[in-house]
Design an enzyme around this catalytic site. Structure first.
Site, mmCIF file in Angstrom:
data_model
loop_
_atom_site.group_PDB
_atom_site.id
_atom_site.type_symbol
_atom_site.label_atom_id
_atom_site.label_comp_id
_atom_site.label_asym_id
_atom_site.label_seq_id
_atom_site.Cartn_x
_atom_site.Cartn_y
_atom_site.Cartn_z
ATOM 1 N N ASP A 50 0.865 -1.170 0.000
ATOM 2 C CA ASP A 50 0.000 0.000 0.000
ATOM 3 C C ASP A 50 0.908 1.229 0.000
ATOM 4 O O ASP A 50 2.084 1.147 0.369
ATOM 5 C CB ASP A 50 -0.881 -0.027 1.257
ATOM 6 C CG ASP A 50 -1.658 1.241 1.449
ATOM 7 O OD1 ASP A 50 -2.321 1.679 0.493
ATOM 8 O OD2 ASP A 50 -1.597 1.807 2.565
ATOM 9 N N SER A 75 -2.443 0.756 -4.791
ATOM 10 C CA SER A 75 -2.983 1.903 -4.060
ATOM 11 C C SER A 75 -4.376 2.286 -4.524
ATOM 12 O O SER A 75 -4.691 2.202 -5.718
ATOM 13 C CB SER A 75 -2.042 3.101 -4.232
ATOM 14 O OG SER A 75 -2.589 4.262 -3.641
ATOM 15 N N GLY A 76 -5.161 2.750 -3.576
ATOM 16 C CA GLY A 76 -6.450 3.336 -3.904
ATOM 17 C C GLY A 76 -6.322 4.796 -4.278
ATOM 18 O O GLY A 76 -7.324 5.452 -4.580
ATOM 19 N N LYS A 81 -8.141 -4.164 -4.059
ATOM 20 C CA LYS A 81 -6.741 -4.482 -3.783
ATOM 21 C C LYS A 81 -6.510 -5.985 -3.804
ATOM 22 O O LYS A 81 -5.494 -6.461 -4.320
ATOM 23 C CB LYS A 81 -6.306 -3.880 -2.451
ATOM 24 C CG LYS A 81 -6.099 -2.373 -2.512
ATOM 25 C CD LYS A 81 -5.482 -1.832 -1.234
ATOM 26 C CE LYS A 81 -5.261 -0.330 -1.344
ATOM 27 N NZ LYS A 81 -4.685 0.243 -0.109
ATOM 28 N N ASP A 130 -0.345 5.016 0.746
ATOM 29 C CA ASP A 130 -0.686 6.023 1.749
ATOM 30 C C ASP A 130 -0.586 5.455 3.161
ATOM 31 O O ASP A 130 -1.137 4.401 3.469
ATOM 32 C CB ASP A 130 -2.098 6.552 1.515
ATOM 33 C CG ASP A 130 -2.217 7.302 0.199
ATOM 34 O OD1 ASP A 130 -1.198 7.837 -0.270
ATOM 35 O OD2 ASP A 130 -3.324 7.339 -0.367
ATOM 36 N N ASP A 147 -1.485 -0.701 5.865
ATOM 37 C CA ASP A 147 -2.002 -0.219 7.149
ATOM 38 C C ASP A 147 -3.509 -0.288 7.270
ATOM 39 O O ASP A 147 -4.053 -0.070 8.353
ATOM 40 C CB ASP A 147 -1.580 1.237 7.355
ATOM 41 C CG ASP A 147 -2.360 2.189 6.464
ATOM 42 O OD1 ASP A 147 -3.122 3.017 6.994
ATOM 43 O OD2 ASP A 147 -2.231 2.099 5.227
ATOM 44 N N GLU A 180 -1.625 10.626 3.672
ATOM 45 C CA GLU A 180 -2.695 10.110 2.820
ATOM 46 C C GLU A 180 -2.789 11.058 1.633
ATOM 47 O O GLU A 180 -3.238 12.201 1.764
ATOM 48 C CB GLU A 180 -4.021 10.059 3.582
ATOM 49 C CG GLU A 180 -4.073 9.024 4.687
ATOM 50 C CD GLU A 180 -4.225 7.602 4.163
ATOM 51 O OE1 GLU A 180 -4.771 7.429 3.053
ATOM 52 O OE2 GLU A 180 -3.802 6.665 4.866
ATOM 53 N N ARG A 240 -15.460 11.513 -2.428
ATOM 54 C CA ARG A 240 -14.338 12.427 -2.271
ATOM 55 C C ARG A 240 -14.082 13.228 -3.543
ATOM 56 O O ARG A 240 -13.842 14.438 -3.501
ATOM 57 C CB ARG A 240 -13.088 11.651 -1.848
ATOM 58 C CG ARG A 240 -13.149 11.194 -0.394
ATOM 59 C CD ARG A 240 -11.927 10.398 0.011
ATOM 60 N NE ARG A 240 -11.913 9.084 -0.604
ATOM 61 C CZ ARG A 240 -10.989 8.157 -0.352
ATOM 62 N NH1 ARG A 240 -9.996 8.422 0.492
ATOM 63 N NH2 ARG A 240 -11.033 6.975 -0.932
#
Length: 277
Positions: free
Chosen positions: A69, A158-159, A208, A71, A229, A78, A114
């Site tokens: 990952d 990653s998102g 993911k 962030d 995380d 982030e 977002r």
């Protein structure tokens, strides 16, 4: 798939070490109204996954690849929250990110919400990237170098947005072809935000895990690890996906990860120390 990944239990643990001396304090100063999180990885209770079991060590040794990952793992921030702060939407988007990483909202919904609030333009994203170089976590470059010396391929899953993840990959000598992230789409006429690519693995719930499965199958890795995380990272430990999951709490400690990881660390040096053994 390596059979032990489906059957092992967290037995044969060794006594946990005192983690207090290892905790890294991460702090970000107030600048231009950004959302600021002062984080210090707290002293963790002495539970069974604070040291690697014999099975975890065996899987790490046998792995030929590790996915990370980005962030709050590879980087101390982030990225979406930082971009949102740059756009004047920091507090609102930070709350959405926290809900997504805690597993309370599907990632697709959180991503759509977002971006609807942020409305990033091509110009604003490019300006942000130019003026905000990657904030790498302590020890991450050493860990990537150690993994590669041990014959393991490194991937970033990653998102976040590819525009912001590619510079991280470049800084860590990770080929951009090994980056799996979301693509923003902008208007061809004025560069305004249009949408994101819904076909990217990490644009959807469970993405993911699907990305890791794809990497494992496509690139022919019999045993793979994942480090992260968040709850969406933990999901990657699934049949056909990651065989071992290392939770990282050097920036943020999330209960689901701290309790559910095969091994939980707050210092990347812990992983470096077991490589090649």
């Amino acid at each position: 798939m390596f059979a032990v990944a489906q059957t092992w239990h967290p037995s044969a643990r060794v006594a946990p070490r005192d983690l207090k001396a290892r905790h890294q304090r991460v702090s970000r100063a107030h600048r231009r109204g950004r959302v600021v999180i002062n984080v210090a990885a707290p002293s963790m209770p002495a539970t069974s996954n604070r040291e690697p079991s014999a099975d975890v060590l065996d899987l790490i040794a046998k792995s030929t690849a590790f996915c990370f990952d980005v962030d709050s793992t590879v980087c101390v921030d982030e990225g979406i929250d930082e971009l949102a702060a740059y756009l004047g939407k920091g507090e609102e988007v930070a709350a959405m990110t926290a809900a997504a990483m805690g597993g309370n909202v599907s990632f697709r919904d959180a991503l759509e919400n977002r971006l609807r609030v942020m409305q990033p333009t091509k110009e604003s994203v490019e300006a942000f990237v130019k003026n905000n170089p990657p904030k790498l976590s302590p020890g991450i470059k050493d860990l990537f170098d150690a993994l590669r010396r041990d014959g393991k391929t490194v991937y970033l899953v990653s998102g976040g947005f590819r525009h912001m993840i590619n510079p991280v990959a470049d800084a860590l000598d990770v080929p951009r072809s090994n980056v799996f992230a979301n693509d923003l789409r902008f208007s061809d006429t004025d560069g305004s935000y249009a949408s994101f690519n819904p076909e990217e693995f990490t644009s959807k719930a469970g993405g993911k895990a699907e990305a890791v499965k794809h990497i494992k199958k496509t690139d022919g890795h019999l045993v793979m690890g994942m480090v992260g995380d968040g709850a969406t990272d933990l999901e990657s430990r699934a049949p056909g996906g990651a065989d071992v999951f290392v939770g990282y709490g050097g920036v943020q400690v999330r209960d689901a990860v701290a309790n559910g990881a095969d091994w939980f660390v707050t210092d990347f040096q812990d992983i470096i120390d077991v490589l090649g053994k």
